[in-house]
Design a protein around this motif. Structure first.
Motif, PDB file in Angstrom:
ATOM      1  N   HIS A 343     -40.201  -5.645  15.245  1.00 24.19           N
ATOM      2  CA  HIS A 343     -39.951  -6.541  14.113  1.00 24.19           C
ATOM      3  C   HIS A 343     -40.316  -5.888  12.774  1.00 24.19           C
ATOM      4  O   HIS A 343     -39.587  -6.029  11.786  1.00 24.19           O
ATOM      5  CB  HIS A 343     -40.737  -7.839  14.287  1.00 24.19           C
ATOM      6  N   SER A 346     -37.652  -3.760  11.313  1.00 27.07           N
ATOM      7  CA  SER A 346     -36.351  -4.371  11.069  1.00 27.07           C
ATOM      8  C   SER A 346     -36.338  -5.033   9.698  1.00 27.07           C
ATOM      9  O   SER A 346     -37.360  -5.137   9.026  1.00 27.07           O
ATOM     10  CB  SER A 346     -36.027  -5.387  12.171  1.00 27.07           C
ATOM     11  N   TYR A 347     -35.163  -5.528   9.314  1.00 27.57           N
ATOM     12  CA  TYR A 347     -34.979  -6.042   7.955  1.00 27.57           C
ATOM     13  C   TYR A 347     -34.493  -7.493   7.939  1.00 27.57           C
ATOM     14  O   TYR A 347     -33.955  -7.959   6.946  1.00 27.57           O
ATOM     15  CB  TYR A 347     -33.989  -5.153   7.188  1.00 27.57           C
ATOM     16  N   GLY A 348     -34.694  -8.205   9.058  1.00 29.36           N
ATOM     17  CA  GLY A 348     -34.308  -9.601   9.103  1.00 29.36           C
ATOM     18  C   GLY A 348     -35.228 -10.469   8.253  1.00 29.36           C
ATOM     19  O   GLY A 348     -36.369 -10.094   7.948  1.00 29.36           O
ATOM     20  N   ASP A 350     -36.948 -13.102   8.888  1.00 32.03           N
ATOM     21  CA  ASP A 350     -38.192 -13.565   9.505  1.00 32.03           C
ATOM     22  C   ASP A 350     -38.938 -12.465  10.245  1.00 32.03           C
ATOM     23  O   ASP A 350     -39.904 -12.740  10.960  1.00 32.03           O
ATOM     24  CB  ASP A 350     -37.890 -14.716  10.481  1.00 32.03           C
ATOM     25  N   ASP A 351     -38.487 -11.206  10.106  1.00 29.97           N
ATOM     26  CA  ASP A 351     -39.075 -10.140  10.919  1.00 29.97           C
ATOM     27  C   ASP A 351     -40.553  -9.915  10.604  1.00 29.97           C
ATOM     28  O   ASP A 351     -41.354  -9.666  11.508  1.00 29.97           O
ATOM     29  CB  ASP A 351     -38.291  -8.835  10.741  1.00 29.97           C
ATOM     30  N   ASN A 352     -40.934  -9.976   9.336  1.00 32.46           N
ATOM     31  CA  ASN A 352     -42.348  -9.752   9.004  1.00 32.46           C
ATOM     32  C   ASN A 352     -43.239 -10.835   9.616  1.00 32.46           C
ATOM     33  O   ASN A 352     -44.342 -10.550  10.089  1.00 32.46           O
ATOM     34  CB  ASN A 352     -42.525  -9.698   7.485  1.00 32.46           C
ATOM     35  N   HIS A 354     -42.554 -12.598  12.349  1.00 29.66           N
ATOM     36  CA  HIS A 354     -42.600 -12.356  13.798  1.00 29.66           C
ATOM     37  C   HIS A 354     -43.524 -11.187  14.122  1.00 29.66           C
ATOM     38  O   HIS A 354     -44.257 -11.216  15.120  1.00 29.66           O
ATOM     39  CB  HIS A 354     -41.191 -12.072  14.322  1.00 29.66           C
ATOM     40  N   ALA A 355     -43.490 -10.145  13.296  1.00 31.39           N
ATOM     41  CA  ALA A 355     -44.370  -8.998  13.518  1.00 31.39           C
ATOM     42  C   ALA A 355     -45.833  -9.433  13.442  1.00 31.39           C
ATOM     43  O   ALA A 355     -46.651  -9.053  14.283  1.00 31.39           O
ATOM     44  CB  ALA A 355     -44.081  -7.905  12.487  1.00 31.39           C
TER      45      ALA A 355
END
Length: 577
Positions: A343, A346-348, A350-352, A354-355
């Motif tokens: 996550h 990635s650049y989605g 909500d990725d930060n 989720h990470a």
């Protein structure tokens, strides 16, 4: 039914095509499609429009363009190829796209949005006859040019073109770049890449374990100064690809490859690893490990030890022990950590978040997992605006990163992420100290090299900064997008504004701060069209943009003259102070 308008006229036709498009699609379909679209919209389109041309057709990796004059067509082609060559030099990798261009002059039929006629077919055949990075024109085109421009082309004589009845006299652009061999031709005796271990059978969501083993073997090997180890990001580009091993070796610039597989059945794991000489395909060593799941980290230790022993012979016991350190004894914590990495890279939208959730879960399972603490610190500032995070978030991130180093003093990744936290707290002296410590621990971590180069540029140590960044690009020939941000910032500070813009244009999801940098680059170059386009994109994202606010919040620079350099570019573009 109304008839479509048909127009007949004399026109200069330019055909372009991406060299090796099928190979690039096989290697990385998503990135190839994104790069071609970027080429078409941000480089080809503006270049054609600036010379009065019109793009008639886009065909995946190619284009058909019509001009009113051969002068405009040839000028556009040379300008386009020169720009792409600049990008290739800046990126230090072979992925920036390479074009062939052909130009013909002929009567054409323009029917609606289509362009028809034998002259169009000849332009396409001229494109195929061009050198990679070159321009091939017909003799008729050459005779229409002025003396100065004619001298830019070398006589290619008469050649036979596919499906064209008569031979055609052609000319080749004399300044076409000699496309440099890929990194693979620069292989070193002790250079190695570990390809992603293939996951065989079982639940697909468990395949993340094979990725983890691959990355840990890379991390273990990278601690040995006698080895050049290719970064995981580059190695992982060849997952599920059917390229020959010697071709992969050439692309990655290595002599040796490690391939392997993992199969999990219940509580049993089987790992097979092979060490191969890339050019010959000769198997130098192979081993199979059958273990209980809880022995997985011991298996990783054995694989690393055997590979190193084969490549570099006798290694002192202390160095071997350092390479065989375990990140955690909890398999569940390790799986959460790997998900967090997926996550954070990635650049989605909500990725930060989720990470952050995944790294927190890893720490709950193993409170002594140093790398999980370090990446949790990164996730916290990423989620809150990095250097613009509230002070309590920055304090919390610093405490986590310090704890990570205390838990795992010999892990270069922990030191690197502690340095990154100090950068975002504008504590540059401490950041440099920890980056140098990270490099001492793991000199083959390309992320450390590029981040260190970025910091040195912020501190005004520009020559040294470029050396670090160059070495990072060499070790990771297929880098993540953020490398381009570090490179672009450094190039701007050394006054290479056009090169800086080319690097920044590689970023996949530019935000206001990136567009502000691009505006400054274009303004310093004097490219009014590009400046206005980037300025409009910036103001669309940030209607209340202020130069002073950007200088205060968007730049992490130590020297006042560096801040003034950016302020100068932004004000020159007409942005509000």
């Amino acid at each position: 039914m109304a008839k479509r308008h048909v127009e007949r006229r004399l026109a200069a036709i330019m055909a372009t095509d991406v060299v090796g498009y099928s190979r690039l699609m096989e290697a990385d379909e998503t990135r190839t499609v994104r790069s071609v679209r970027h080429l078409q919209s941000s480089i080809l389109g503006p270049k054609v429009a600036a010379r009065g041309g019109r793009i008639v057709k886009l065909m995946g990796d190619g284009s058909l363009v019509v001009f009113n004059s051969v002068v405009d067509a040839v000028d556009c082609a040379i300008s386009l190829q020169s720009r792409l060559e600049t990008r290739r030099k800046n990126q230090r990798v072979d992925f920036p796209l390479i074009l062939r261009i052909g130009i013909n002059l002929a009567d054409v039929v323009i029917e609606g949005e289509d362009l028809l006629g034998d002259g169009v077919n000849i332009a396409a055949r001229l494109e195929a006859a061009a050198e990679p990075g070159g321009v091939c024109i017909s003799d008729l085109v050459h005779r229409q040019l002025n003396t100065g421009r004619r001298s830019d082309f070398l006589d290619g004589g008469e050649i036979s073109l596919k499906n064209i009845a008569h031979p055609l006299h052609v000319w080749h652009w004399r300044d076409a770049p000699a496309i440099r061999p890929s990194a693979g031709s620069l292989a070193r005796p002790t250079s190695i890449a570990i390809l992603p271990f293939e996951y065989l059978g079982g639940s697909p969501d468990q395949a993340i374990l094979s990725d983890g083993i691959t990355e840990d073997v890379i991390s273990g090997l990278a601690r040995f100064r006698s080895l050049t180890v290719i970064d995981a990001r580059s190695s992982f580009r060849f997952r599920d690809k059917h390229s020959d091993l010697d071709e992969i070796g050439r692309k990655l610039g290595v002599t040796y490859l490690v391939v392997g597989s993992l199969r999990r059945a219940g509580e049993r794991i089987r790992i097979v690893a092979q060490l191969i000489e890339a050019a010959s395909g000769m198997h130098l060593w192979s081993e199979r490990y059958d273990r209980e799941v809880q022995d997985m980290f011991a298996i990783q230790d054995e694989v690393t030890q055997m590979i190193v022993s084969t490549l570099v012979g006798q290694i002192e016991n202390a160095d071997v022990r350092q390479a065989l350190r375990k990140p955690t004894t909890s398999l569940v914590a390790y799986e959460f950590y790997l998900l967090g990495l997926a996550h954070i890279r990635s650049y989605g939208e909500d990725d930060n978040q989720h990470a952050l959730t995944m790294f927190s879960a890893a720490i709950e399972r193993d409170p002594h997992f140093g790398l999980a603490h370090a990446h949790l610190a990164l996730a916290k500032i990423a989620l809150n605006g990095y250097a613009n995070s509230p002070s309590d978030v920055l304090d919390e991130a610093l405490a986590l990163a310090r704890k990570a180093v205390a838990l795992d003093e010999g892990e270069g990744g922990c030191q690197r992420l502690l340095a990154l936290i100090h950068v975002n707290r504008r504590e540059f002296e401490l950041a440099e100290r920890h980056y140098r410590r990270a490099y001492q621990i793991n000199p083959n971590d390309a992320n450390t090299l590029v981040q260190m180069g970025g910091l040195l540029a912020r501190r005004g140590k520009l020559d040294e900064a470029m050396e670090w960044i160059d070495e990072g690009f060499r070790l990771n020939p297929f880098p993540p997008p953020w490398y381009s941000a570090a490179l672009g910032n450094a190039l701007y500070l050394v006054g290479r504004y056009e090169d800086a813009a080319a690097a920044l244009e590689e970023l996949p999801s530019p935000g206001p701060f990136t567009y502000a940098r691009l505006v400054a680059c274009y303004a310093q170059v004097g490219d009014t069209i590009a400046t206005e386009r980037a300025r409009a994109q910036l103001l669309e994202l940030c209607r209340n943009f202020s130069t002073d606010d950007f200088i205060r919040r968007g730049l992490l620079l130590e020297r006042p003259e560096q801040l003034d350099l950016f302020r100068q570019g932004l004000l020159k573009a007409g942005l509000p102070p």
